[in-house]
Design an enzyme around this catalytic site. Structure first.
Site, mmCIF file in Angstrom:
data_model
loop_
_atom_site.group_PDB
_atom_site.id
_atom_site.type_symbol
_atom_site.label_atom_id
_atom_site.label_comp_id
_atom_site.label_asym_id
_atom_site.label_seq_id
_atom_site.Cartn_x
_atom_site.Cartn_y
_atom_site.Cartn_z
ATOM 1 N N ASP A 153 52.680 21.260 43.613
ATOM 2 C CA ASP A 153 52.581 21.534 42.079
ATOM 3 C C ASP A 153 53.821 21.105 41.594
ATOM 4 O O ASP A 153 55.035 21.098 42.226
ATOM 5 C CB ASP A 153 52.470 23.139 41.898
ATOM 6 C CG ASP A 153 51.251 23.745 41.920
ATOM 7 O OD1 ASP A 153 50.354 22.900 42.053
ATOM 8 O OD2 ASP A 153 50.956 24.874 41.883
ATOM 9 N N ARG B 249 48.068 14.342 40.994
ATOM 10 C CA ARG B 249 47.420 15.202 39.932
ATOM 11 C C ARG B 249 48.096 14.842 38.587
ATOM 12 O O ARG B 249 49.129 15.016 38.453
ATOM 13 C CB ARG B 249 47.442 16.773 40.122
ATOM 14 C CG ARG B 249 46.769 17.409 39.154
ATOM 15 C CD ARG B 249 47.225 18.880 39.185
ATOM 16 N NE ARG B 249 46.555 19.710 40.305
ATOM 17 C CZ ARG B 249 47.338 20.570 40.988
ATOM 18 N NH1 ARG B 249 48.486 21.116 40.654
ATOM 19 N NH2 ARG B 249 46.805 21.047 42.021
HETATM 20 C C1 LIG Z 1 43.987 21.770 38.068
HETATM 21 C C2 LIG Z 1 45.236 22.055 37.167
HETATM 22 C C3 LIG Z 1 46.566 22.259 37.798
HETATM 23 C C4 LIG Z 1 47.782 22.262 37.128
HETATM 24 N N1 LIG Z 1 48.896 21.952 37.830
HETATM 25 C C5 LIG Z 1 50.108 22.055 36.939
HETATM 26 C C6 LIG Z 1 51.223 21.910 37.511
HETATM 27 O O1 LIG Z 1 51.586 21.571 38.593
HETATM 28 N N2 LIG Z 1 52.278 21.917 36.786
HETATM 29 C C7 LIG Z 1 52.284 21.965 35.479
HETATM 30 O O2 LIG Z 1 53.369 21.914 34.661
HETATM 31 N N3 LIG Z 1 51.148 22.355 34.807
HETATM 32 C C8 LIG Z 1 49.841 22.238 35.555
HETATM 33 N N4 LIG Z 1 48.730 22.674 34.975
HETATM 34 C C9 LIG Z 1 48.768 23.105 33.515
HETATM 35 C C10 LIG Z 1 48.892 21.814 32.691
HETATM 36 O O3 LIG Z 1 49.974 21.412 32.464
HETATM 37 C C11 LIG Z 1 48.526 22.394 31.357
HETATM 38 O O4 LIG Z 1 49.375 23.227 30.602
HETATM 39 C C12 LIG Z 1 47.103 23.039 30.909
HETATM 40 O O5 LIG Z 1 45.977 22.340 31.733
HETATM 41 C C13 LIG Z 1 46.672 23.139 29.413
HETATM 42 O O6 LIG Z 1 46.512 21.743 29.054
HETATM 43 P P1 LIG Z 1 45.191 21.122 28.633
HETATM 44 O O7 LIG Z 1 45.277 19.636 29.502
HETATM 45 O O8 LIG Z 1 43.862 21.907 29.079
HETATM 46 O O9 LIG Z 1 45.081 20.601 27.128
HETATM 47 P P2 LIG Z 1 45.466 21.612 26.026
HETATM 48 O O10 LIG Z 1 45.431 20.695 24.859
HETATM 49 O O11 LIG Z 1 46.423 22.681 26.111
HETATM 50 O O12 LIG Z 1 43.771 22.360 25.786
HETATM 51 C C14 LIG Z 1 42.990 21.878 25.427
HETATM 52 C C15 LIG Z 1 41.846 22.985 25.190
HETATM 53 O O13 LIG Z 1 41.569 23.417 26.627
HETATM 54 C C16 LIG Z 1 41.186 24.738 26.515
HETATM 55 N N5 LIG Z 1 42.573 25.454 27.146
HETATM 56 C C17 LIG Z 1 43.338 25.089 27.698
HETATM 57 N N6 LIG Z 1 44.129 25.760 28.258
HETATM 58 C C18 LIG Z 1 43.655 27.119 27.901
HETATM 59 C C19 LIG Z 1 43.840 28.405 28.389
HETATM 60 N N7 LIG Z 1 44.849 28.885 29.053
HETATM 61 N N8 LIG Z 1 42.870 29.371 28.160
HETATM 62 C C20 LIG Z 1 41.753 29.075 27.413
HETATM 63 N N9 LIG Z 1 41.499 27.795 27.176
HETATM 64 C C21 LIG Z 1 42.266 26.963 27.268
HETATM 65 C C22 LIG Z 1 41.224 24.985 24.896
HETATM 66 O O14 LIG Z 1 39.875 24.937 24.573
HETATM 67 C C23 LIG Z 1 41.897 24.077 24.596
HETATM 68 O O15 LIG Z 1 41.724 23.636 23.157
HETATM 69 C C24 LIG Z 1 47.437 22.483 35.814
HETATM 70 C C25 LIG Z 1 46.355 22.134 34.974
HETATM 71 C C26 LIG Z 1 45.374 22.393 35.976
HETATM 72 C C27 LIG Z 1 43.874 22.070 35.121
#
Ligand SMILES: Cc1cc2nc3c(=O)[nH]c(=O)nc-3n(C[C@H](O)[C@H](O)[C@H](O)COP(=O)(O)OP(=O)(O)OC[C@H]3O[C@@H](n4cnc5c(N)ncnc54)[C@H](O)[C@@H]3O)c2cc1C
Length: 307
Positions: free
Chosen positions: A130, A181
């Protein structure tokens, strides 16, 4: 503003003590965290496998400063890998280098992570490192490169589209045939290193996604953002990129409707399952991503804490 506040609280020991003892918060965290024991994560994984999704198990923990704790975390990962294999779970594991001793010393970190990589390699399993806050990005990529040169080809990294450097890092990773990723990024970062506006983070996500789909090695497109997901599908169709050459990734408990839709449409999807007792910072980052539920949660937590 609220997002920054929640990310700040995610690192506060006092807030951690209040929230982790509040029954309502513990209940709310269960939406994003599969449970505290390996058995809880395995049960969640089995259910998701049955729905056509693969998984990545994350034993929650980070910023570990004691050798005992880091060694115990590596031991736990080895147990997780063995249990996944014994239970026939289709998946891999994700870990944080600061949980394995990155803040303690380099040699100690090496020993811990190598133990996990060896066990995973023995079973033909992949291990994802991660990505944490920007202070750790270069160290994590350097560590990754070193273990790859030592012959561990069963590991990959994470890149975050909010960082200015990420497009260059994606080229670097593609040249090394590293599995990446791609996510947006979950930490509070200063403008000196990260785009302050969501529109720029999203535009960079699409730009890097295209590079990884064309030049990368089995990228994981990790997002719940329908615009990012649609852009990925459209680009794959336009360039004739087969759905078997990449996968979507989402977090346990978030947008289950979208998770089902992606699988029903025939795309690959992996669900990241966090579990364990150290759920507080992970939970706070999930709240920061969606401030809508925060007022509801906060009022309940403080009512419980002060009654
Ligand atoms: C498989 C996976 C691994 C990850 N690994 C890392 C990592 O190693 N390091 C790191 O910094 N980040 C990691 N993340 C987190 C990532 O960086 C984002 O903070 C997170 O995925 C929210 O961004 P988004 O792309 O969903 O878009 P956003 O623009 O934040 O959200 C888009 C939409 O998704 C939905 N959504 C998003 N988050 C939530 C929530 N918490 N609760 C409910 N609905 C939500 C809502 O409908 C929102 O409008 C990971 C995410 C995923 C999916």
């Amino acid at each position: 503003m609220m997002k920054q506040g929640l990310l700040f609280l995610s690192e506060s020991h006092m807030a951690r003590a209040v929230v982790t003892h509040a029954p309502f918060a513990r209940w709310a965290a269960r939406r994003f965290v599969a449970g505290e024991e390996i058995g809880d994560a395995i049960a969640a994984a089995r259910e998701l496998n049955a729905q056509g999704m693969t998984v990545s198990l994350d034993y929650l923990g980070e910023s570990v400063s004691s050798r005992e704790e880091a060694t115990a975390a590596a031991d736990t990962y080895i147990r997780i890998i063995d249990t996944m294999v014994a239970e026939g779970i289709d998946g891999n594991v994700s870990l944080k280098l600061t949980q394995m001793g990155q803040d303690i010393d380099e040699e100690f970190l090496d020993t811990n992570v190598r133990r996990v990589l060896d066990r995973a390699k023995h079973h033909g399993m992949f291990v994802r490192f991660d990505m944490e806050s920007s202070d750790y990005v270069q160290k994590t990529l350097d560590f990754f490169e070193r273990v790859r040169e030592e012959g561990y080809d069963n590991c990959g990294v994470v890149l975050q589209s909010y960082l200015y450097r990420t497009h260059d890092d994606a080229k670097w990773a593609s040249d090394r045939r590293a599995g990446v990723r791609l996510c947006k990024g979950a930490y509070a970062e200063p403008e000196s290193v990260a785009f302050p506006n969501k529109a720029d983070v999203d535009a960079n996500y699409v730009r890097v996604m295209k590079l990884l789909l064309e030049r990368g090695t089995y990228p994981g497109i990790a997002t719940h953002d329908e615009a990012m997901i649609e852009a990925t599908k459209a680009f794959a169709r336009e360039r004739g990129i087969d759905p078997s050459r990449f996968e979507f990734q989402m977090l346990y408990g978030i947008r289950r409707d979208l998770q089902k839709q992606i699988v029903d449409e025939g795309w690959r999807l992996r669900i990241y399952i966090g579990f364990g007792k150290a759920w507080y910072p992970y939970f706070m980052r999930r709240l920061a991503e969606r401030p809508a539920n925060v007022m509801f949660l906060a009022s309940n937590v403080f009512r419980e804490a002060f009654r």
